[in-house]
Design a protein around this motif. Structure first.
Motif, PDB file in Angstrom:
ATOM      1  N   THR A 142      -4.238 -15.912   8.199  1.00 40.23           N
ATOM      2  CA  THR A 142      -3.825 -15.627   9.574  1.00 40.23           C
ATOM      3  C   THR A 142      -3.821 -16.901  10.410  1.00 40.23           C
ATOM      4  N   TYR A 145      -0.839 -18.851   9.567  1.00 38.65           N
ATOM      5  CA  TYR A 145       0.321 -18.192  10.177  1.00 38.65           C
ATOM      6  C   TYR A 145       0.491 -18.687  11.620  1.00 38.65           C
ATOM      7  N   LYS A 148       1.238 -22.842  11.848  1.00 37.31           N
ATOM      8  CA  LYS A 148       2.604 -23.285  11.537  1.00 37.31           C
ATOM      9  C   LYS A 148       3.494 -23.239  12.772  1.00 37.31           C
TER      10      LYS A 148
END
Length: 169
Positions: A142, A145, A148
């Motif tokens: 997570t 995620y 990025k």
């Protein structure tokens, strides 16, 4: 003009070499002009599509992998006022608006402002839930995620720099 005999017995001149370099530079200039004219619009549309798709997923419970995180983040940011599906719907609406603005170029400055607000929400979990997002082995899936999205911020900065070259009317 200097000349050199090469292995095949042919004579190569500096002028021939310079001619090749001139043609290569001309070709590079053509490519550069194309990239300069097409690069930012392509970046704007692709960033818009990312926000459009990921935002649309949040309208449908069970489709977005970050539903719980979005809800918890809104809960913290709104001091408990916004939670659950309302948080998802608000995020989805904001992201879809940003996506449409970027894809179409309509209301682009407002869309970029909304995008800046969106990024506050995107990165907030790194502050609010750092203990859950980073383990001894490093960032969780997570957290990765979320991290990025630094690339998306950089893309938004390039798009904004281009959009802000035009005067406000």
């Amino acid at each position: 003009m200097s000349s050199t005999t090469i292995g095949t017995g042919h004579v190569s001149t500096a002028a021939g070499y310079n001619s090749i370099l001139d043609r290569a530079n001309s070709a590079q200039a053509v490519v550069q002009r194309f990239l300069a004219s097409a690069g930012v619009p392509a970046l704007r549309v692709s960033l818009g599509l990312v926000f459009l798709v990921f935002g649309a997923l949040k309208f449908f419970p069970g489709l977005s992998p970050v539903e719980a995180l979005v809800s918890r983040t809104w809960n913290v940011l709104s001091f408990g006022i916004v939670d659950g599906y309302a948080a998802l719907a608000l995020t989805a609406t904001l992201e879809v608006f940003v996506g449409v603005a970027l894809v179409t170029g309509l209301l682009l400055r407002i869309g970029l402002l909304a995008l800046a607000v969106t990024f506050v929400g995107v990165f907030s979990p790194l502050v609010f839930f750092a203990g859950e997002l980073f383990a001894a082995a490093g960032p969780t899936l997570t957290a990765q995620y979320i991290l990025k999205d630094v690339v998306l911020v950089a893309a938004a900065m390039v798009i904004a720099a281009k959009a802000f070259t035009r005067p406000i009317r």
